[in-house]
Scaffold this active site. Sequence first.
Site, PDB file in Angstrom:
ATOM      1  CD  GLN A   1      -2.167   6.972  -0.105  1.00 16.98           C
ATOM      2  OE1 GLN A   1      -1.165   6.347  -0.426  1.00 16.98           O
ATOM      3  NE2 GLN A   1      -2.836   7.749  -0.945  1.00 16.98           N
ATOM      4  CD  GLN A   2      -6.499   4.369  -4.488  1.00 19.19           C
ATOM      5  OE1 GLN A   2      -7.408   4.910  -3.873  1.00 19.19           O
ATOM      6  NE2 GLN A   2      -6.487   4.253  -5.792  1.00 19.19           N
ATOM      7  CB  SER A   3       0.136   5.257  -3.454  1.00 17.85           C
ATOM      8  OG  SER A   3       0.564   5.843  -2.252  1.00 17.85           O
ATOM      9  CE  LYS A   4       2.216   5.248   0.679  1.00 15.80           C
ATOM     10  NZ  LYS A   4       2.868   5.868   1.782  1.00 15.80           N
ATOM     11  CB  THR A   5       1.719  -3.472  -0.154  1.00 12.34           C
ATOM     12  OG1 THR A   5       3.013  -2.899  -0.048  1.00 12.34           O
ATOM     13  CG2 THR A   5       1.813  -4.811  -0.866  1.00 12.34           C
TER      14      THR A   5
END
Length: 432
Positions: A219-223
């Site tokens: 998801q966008q907030s991950k690496t």
Amino acid sequence: MDRRAFLAATAATLASADAAPQLAVNGGTPVRTQPLGTANWGPLYYDDKEQTQLSEVLESRKPFRFANPLDKSKVALFENEYAARMKTKYALAVTSGTAALHTAMAALEVGPGDEVILPAWTWYSCYAAIIQMGALPVFAEIDESFNIDPADIEHRITPQTKVIMAVHLQGNPADMNPILALARKHNLKLLEDCSQSVGASCQGRPLGSMGDIGIYSLQQSKTITAGEGGVLVTSDPYLYERAVRFHDVTVRRDFPAKLHYMPGLNYRMNEFTGGVLLAQIRKLDTIIGDVRRNAARVYDGIRDLPNVRLRRLPDPKGELGTGVFLGFPSLAERQRYADAMRAEGVPVSGPAGSVVLPIVPEIEQKVTVVPRWPSFSTDRGKSIRYGKECCPRTIDILSRFAGVMIGPKYTERDTQDAVAAIRKVYPTIVRA
Ligand SMILES: *Cc1c(COP(=O)(O)O)cnc(C)c1O
């Protein structure tokens, strides 16, 4: 200015002032006028590689992975490269980290009557995936790594315990050796949730490759990211086939199925997502290298502060460096640190991106999708108590730490400012 010169200059400034430079919170000059931004990872690395992958999918007119032969499917290519990077036999791409957790639970045959031990501080999906199987979530405390405390697991094991869920939060590996030993000793399955630590490792082994199954969120907030996405890895062919069947309405398309029918769902990844993630997995080590370099600059710049207390790092070489966290005697000191750091233009935050699940009112009240859910209908399910009594140490630890978030694209100036602000503020809060 290199780091050494910078530190020397900072030290000189500190020594020459009457006592210490005036804090911005008390009217002094802030270290920065433009606050240090919040970290953003994978999307900052988007370029023509992702663009080309997307164009190829558009031109092919075959966005469904199984419309393509195995050696042409971008999802399948992504899975191969992902498994190689994580040193596992198999990787299965799915639509989200939550879908990967649900699929993992199904593969591990978790069902009503079973218990799964998970940390009290983690993301909602970990709890929800257990509930969705009708199983019972049992919370364990975290330690100062912000991950499950290996010393708080064994006394929570019952004959119904089936799985230990180790979650590697905010870039930091959980202390895997004692957890692996416990799983072996009690013949339990080990599920690693590496959603917030994609690419990190513990004693040289990629996170996700040590347990029976590893899962990741993209998801966008991950690496690395395509906005949404998830992966499940395993080296066990039986678990892999169960996962494949569950994620694809029981079908196994690429070779004859050995297992019987299972009422699975549809968590298949599409080719657009697969294409973007194929470009992104090839950049994973660049992204990680960048953030680790930036975090090292901050760690190196503050290590000599008297009485400095870092977040516990079971394997400093394996962590990502998502944030540089310092511990304080109590919430009051952390609050003063946070207020002063914000005024300096280097905002800090407490551990973030997770939830103290047992104190979420609906979880404490055992709310389920519909009433009379199997999770809480057994005597054990009825008697288990959530709420703050089941995780006082978790609540305490989370209230005493605060960290500067580190971004892979931070400049040397950004990390120097972080060091300067910490060196200016920390000694006024924690005295030598
Ligand atoms: C983000 C996250 C998930 C869920 O991933 P999604 O892709 O958002 O469904 C699960 N576990 C942890 C620890 C996470 O941080």
